[in-house]
Motif scaffolding. Structure first.
Motif, PDB file in Angstrom:
ATOM      1  N   THR A 153       0.986  -1.107  -0.033  1.00  9.74           N
ATOM      2  CA  THR A 153      -0.120   0.032  -0.134  1.00  9.74           C
ATOM      3  C   THR A 153       0.765   1.365   0.078  1.00  9.74           C
ATOM      4  N   ASP A 154       1.865   1.415   0.512  1.00 11.89           N
ATOM      5  CA  ASP A 154       2.938   2.215   0.554  1.00 11.89           C
ATOM      6  C   ASP A 154       4.060   2.230  -0.285  1.00 11.89           C
ATOM      7  N   ARG A 171      16.149   1.524   4.504  1.00 12.06           N
ATOM      8  CA  ARG A 171      15.166   1.692   5.595  1.00 12.06           C
ATOM      9  C   ARG A 171      14.831   2.996   5.666  1.00 12.06           C
ATOM     10  N   THR A 172      15.657   3.903   5.538  1.00 11.10           N
ATOM     11  CA  THR A 172      15.260   5.494   5.482  1.00 11.10           C
ATOM     12  C   THR A 172      14.377   5.866   4.438  1.00 11.10           C
ATOM     13  N   LEU A 173      14.430   5.343   3.332  1.00  9.57           N
ATOM     14  CA  LEU A 173      13.674   5.568   2.235  1.00  9.57           C
ATOM     15  C   LEU A 173      12.294   4.889   2.449  1.00  9.57           C
ATOM     16  N   ILE A 174      12.251   3.854   3.082  1.00  8.10           N
ATOM     17  CA  ILE A 174      11.265   3.056   3.016  1.00  8.10           C
ATOM     18  C   ILE A 174      10.242   3.818   4.153  1.00  8.10           C
ATOM     19  N   ASP A 175      10.932   4.148   5.151  1.00  8.53           N
ATOM     20  CA  ASP A 175      10.334   5.205   6.238  1.00  8.53           C
ATOM     21  C   ASP A 175       9.599   6.336   5.687  1.00  8.53           C
ATOM     22  N   ASP A 176      10.517   7.030   4.827  1.00  7.71           N
ATOM     23  CA  ASP A 176       9.764   8.222   4.203  1.00  7.71           C
ATOM     24  C   ASP A 176       8.590   7.740   3.492  1.00  7.71           C
ATOM     25  N   LEU A 177       8.667   6.810   2.693  1.00 12.44           N
ATOM     26  CA  LEU A 177       7.462   6.447   1.740  1.00 12.44           C
ATOM     27  C   LEU A 177       6.167   5.778   2.455  1.00 12.44           C
ATOM     28  N   THR A 178       6.529   5.151   3.803  1.00  7.79           N
ATOM     29  CA  THR A 178       5.567   4.894   4.816  1.00  7.79           C
ATOM     30  C   THR A 178       5.107   5.758   5.864  1.00  7.79           C
ATOM     31  N   ARG A 179       5.776   6.901   5.620  1.00  9.48           N
ATOM     32  CA  ARG A 179       5.541   7.914   6.693  1.00  9.48           C
ATOM     33  C   ARG A 179       5.724   7.579   7.997  1.00  9.48           C
ATOM     34  N   ARG A 180       6.769   6.781   8.327  1.00 12.12           N
ATOM     35  CA  ARG A 180       7.248   6.393   9.767  1.00 12.12           C
ATOM     36  C   ARG A 180       8.292   6.824   9.944  1.00 12.12           C
ATOM     37  N   ASP A 193       6.954   3.534  -5.136  1.00 11.58           N
ATOM     38  CA  ASP A 193       6.003   4.146  -4.230  1.00 11.58           C
ATOM     39  C   ASP A 193       4.653   3.734  -4.310  1.00 11.58           C
ATOM     40  N   ALA A 194       3.556   4.141  -3.736  1.00  8.44           N
ATOM     41  CA  ALA A 194       2.432   3.722  -3.463  1.00  8.44           C
ATOM     42  C   ALA A 194       1.719   3.742  -4.964  1.00  8.44           C
ATOM     43  N   ALA A 195       1.937   4.458  -5.735  1.00  4.51           N
ATOM     44  CA  ALA A 195       1.641   4.895  -7.117  1.00  4.51           C
ATOM     45  C   ALA A 195       2.125   3.998  -8.121  1.00  4.51           C
ATOM     46  N   HIS A 223       6.811  -4.377   7.886  1.00  6.99           N
ATOM     47  CA  HIS A 223       5.932  -3.414   7.364  1.00  6.99           C
ATOM     48  C   HIS A 223       4.497  -3.641   7.375  1.00  6.99           C
ATOM     49  N   ASP A 224       4.157  -5.205   7.564  1.00  5.12           N
ATOM     50  CA  ASP A 224       2.831  -5.549   7.158  1.00  5.12           C
ATOM     51  C   ASP A 224       2.884  -5.700   5.787  1.00  5.12           C
ATOM     52  N   ALA A 225       1.560  -5.003   5.405  1.00  5.77           N
ATOM     53  CA  ALA A 225       1.084  -5.065   4.251  1.00  5.77           C
ATOM     54  C   ALA A 225       1.430  -3.636   3.555  1.00  5.77           C
TER      55      ALA A 225
END
Length: 153
Positions: free
Chosen positions: A56-57, A137-146, A118-120, A85-87
């Motif tokens: 989703t993210d 991890r930094t990029l994933i956290d940015d994309l998942t807004r964590r 990304d999500a799109a 990060h689950d789903a």
């Protein structure tokens, strides 16, 4: 044999080869933002990924080949990151062993190569080689807004 050509051949060429190797190694696994691949704004569609295969993210798309020795370890690391990060984040592995046109389309020159969508379904990052997990991890956290708080040892 003259002394100068012998020194160039004996010392200069190995030194040059070592320098080139160090430069190549320093770039291996580094995250590059966006994409230098033209026409892949809808990378998920171009890869033929079904919507239910995407996170989703974010989606981690790993290009592998059957003869890649570093791909299984990379797949485990990316799978663990996605599972954390689950789903929100999914990991998809694509075998390029018999698909040279797809490798050319996404400019894959070595395996593993990882695209972060990304999500799109657009390319948010690209990693050639074994990913450096901190940058990923930094990029994933940015994309998942964590927000990640670094842990102290």
């Amino acid at each position: 044999m003259d002394l100068v050509p012998a020194l160039v051949a004996g010392i200069g060429l190995p030194a040059l080869a070592t320098l080139i190797g160090l430069v190549v190694r320093s770039r291996d696994g580094r995250l590059r933002a966006g994409s230098r691949t033209p026409g892949t704004s809808g990378a998920a569609e171009a890869l033929g990924l079904a919507p239910d295969a995407l996170g989703t993210d974010a989606t981690l798309v790993q290009f592998s080949t059957s003869y890649c020795s570093r791909c299984p370890g990379t797949a485990r690391a990316l799978g663990d990151l996605a599972d954390a990060h689950d789903a929100d984040v999914r990991h998809v592995e694509i075998d390029l062993t018999d698909d040279a046109p797809l490798a050319d389309r996404f400019d894959v020159r070595q395996t593993p190569t990882v695209l972060v969508l990304d999500a799109a379904g657009r390319i948010a990052g690209r990693i050639a080689g074994v990913p450096r997990t901190g940058e990923l991890r930094t990029l994933i956290d940015d994309l998942t807004r964590r927000n990640r708080v670094p842990q102290r040892a």
